[in-house]
Design a protein around this motif. Structure first.
Motif, short mmCIF file in Angstrom:
data_model
loop_
_atom_site.label_atom_id
_atom_site.label_comp_id
_atom_site.label_asym_id
_atom_site.label_seq_id
_atom_site.Cartn_x
_atom_site.Cartn_y
_atom_site.Cartn_z
N LEU A 1 70.32 9.33 64.40
CA LEU A 1 68.93 8.90 64.37
C LEU A 1 68.66 7.91 63.25
N GLU A 2 69.25 8.15 62.06
CA GLU A 2 69.00 7.24 60.95
C GLU A 2 69.55 5.85 61.22
N GLU A 3 70.68 5.78 61.95
CA GLU A 3 71.25 4.48 62.30
C GLU A 3 70.35 3.76 63.30
N ALA A 4 69.85 4.50 64.31
CA ALA A 4 68.96 3.91 65.30
C ALA A 4 67.65 3.46 64.65
N ARG A 5 67.16 4.24 63.70
CA ARG A 5 65.93 3.88 63.01
C ARG A 5 66.12 2.60 62.19
N ARG A 6 67.26 2.48 61.53
CA ARG A 6 67.54 1.27 60.74
C ARG A 6 67.58 0.04 61.63
N TYR A 7 68.22 0.15 62.81
CA TYR A 7 68.27 -0.97 63.73
C TYR A 7 66.86 -1.36 64.19
N ALA A 8 66.05 -0.36 64.51
CA ALA A 8 64.69 -0.64 64.98
C ALA A 8 63.86 -1.30 63.89
N GLU A 9 63.95 -0.78 62.67
CA GLU A 9 63.19 -1.34 61.55
C GLU A 9 63.60 -2.78 61.28
N GLU A 10 64.91 -3.04 61.22
CA GLU A 10 65.40 -4.38 60.92
C GLU A 10 65.03 -5.36 62.03
N SER A 11 65.10 -4.91 63.28
CA SER A 11 64.79 -5.80 64.40
C SER A 11 63.33 -6.20 64.39
N ILE A 12 62.45 -5.25 64.07
CA ILE A 12 61.02 -5.52 64.12
C ILE A 12 60.57 -6.39 62.95
N LYS A 13 61.17 -6.21 61.79
CA LYS A 13 60.72 -6.98 60.63
C LYS A 13 61.34 -8.38 60.56
N ASP A 14 62.42 -8.63 61.29
CA ASP A 14 63.09 -9.93 61.23
C ASP A 14 62.32 -10.95 62.06
N PRO A 15 61.90 -12.08 61.47
CA PRO A 15 61.13 -13.08 62.22
C PRO A 15 61.95 -13.79 63.30
N GLN A 16 63.28 -13.65 63.26
CA GLN A 16 64.11 -14.30 64.28
C GLN A 16 64.67 -13.30 65.30
N ILE A 17 64.05 -12.13 65.37
CA ILE A 17 64.39 -11.14 66.38
C ILE A 17 63.10 -10.65 67.04
N ILE A 18 63.12 -10.56 68.35
CA ILE A 18 62.02 -9.94 69.08
C ILE A 18 62.51 -8.60 69.62
#
Length: 283
Positions: free
Chosen positions: A176-193
């Motif tokens: 879960l912590e790995e999935a949460r990190r991916y979700a957080e990074e994807s949402i905050k990155d301006p070059q990822i939707i």
């Protein structure tokens, strides 16, 4: 040769890497480009980029993709004029020192079938891992009209992080912590939707698209197992393509496991075509 180690690349360094990639791809008949960010790496302070210079010219490059603590994948590029001159060996030696520092035991080298066909001598030093992927491209155009009017595909926000993490941890069988990190990074990155798919308010799927200067690259695409074979994946991709078409003109790209025939068929319905086979070498 002078080797510089970086955790983050400057825009000038990114452009130099992309220039080297274009030369390599044209020479080798390859297509896949490296992701020039360490944001998904487990250790953000680890040196992820290795740039080899002859005078002021970038002649070699390595990116360490280490999104789990046990295994790393290396992208290796060497200018055709400087091959067989131990450029790759020197870069790999430094990268391996970094892997040892962080106790990452397993290392794979990402390559393509077209490159191996021209460099069969590598098979005397490396074996081919069982995992194989297909790289697929599509033109940037609106998706086809969809019939599933109950399906909603929208860009996720920080309020969706926990729901996406729980969903992806389940469908990808990851911590879960790995999935949460991916979700957080994807949402905050301006070059990822980061997209989330819902039906009647319930999450049924998700996907992310990374867009830089080369392509809209689809990754992390998944549909809840109990909602598969209902046309949701096909419809969601179509809706994302339409949304992306309104945002930019970059072509679409993704990679898929070679024996995942169901997913390949879904992508082909949306206009994707196979352009390359991705292999992983190990020693």
């Amino acid at each position: 040769m002078f080797i510089e180690t970086k955790t983050v690349l400057t825009e000038e360094e990114k452009q130099a890497v992309r220039g080297l990639e274009r030369i390599v791809h044209q020479y080798d008949g390859t297509f896949r480009s490296a992701y020039l960010s360490n944001q998904f790496n487990v250790y953000p302070d680890m040196g992820a980029f290795y740039l080899g210079y002859e005078d002021d010219q970038l002649i070699g490059f390595i990116f360490i993709d280490a999104d789990n603590p046990d295994e790393a994948t290396l992208f290796v590029y060497v200018h055709p004029d400087y091959r067989q001159k131990r450029v790759a060996s020197a870069l790999i030696a430094q990268a391996k020192q970094q892997l040892e520092k962080y106790r990452i035991q397993s290392c794979l080298y990402k390559t393509e079938h077209a490159f191996l066909e021209k460099n069969t001598w590598l098979l005397d030093k490396f074996s081919i891992d069982d995992e194989r992927e297909l790289l697929m491209n599509a033109e940037n155009q609106p998706g086809k009209p969809i019939e599933n009017q109950d399906l909603e595909v929208k860009e996720a926000t920080s309020q969706d992080i926990e729901e996406i993490a729980l969903f992806q941890a389940n469908v990808f069988d990851e911590r879960l912590e790995e999935a949460r990190r991916y979700a957080e990074e994807s949402i905050k990155d301006p070059q990822i939707i980061q997209y989330i798919f819902r039906m009647k308010g319930q999450i049924v799927g998700s996907a992310a698209i990374s867009y830089e200067e080369l392509s809209n690259y689809f990754f992390g695409l998944a549909v809840r197992p109990e909602n598969q074979n209902q046309g949701i994946g096909t419809a969601a991709i179509s809706l994302m393509m339409t949304d992306l078409n309104q945002r930019n003109t970059l072509p679409f790209q993704l990679s898929v496991v070679k024996d995942n025939h169901r997913a390949i068929a879904v992508y082909e319905k949306n206009g994707f075509e196979i352009v390359s086979e991705i292999l992983y070498l190990k020693n």
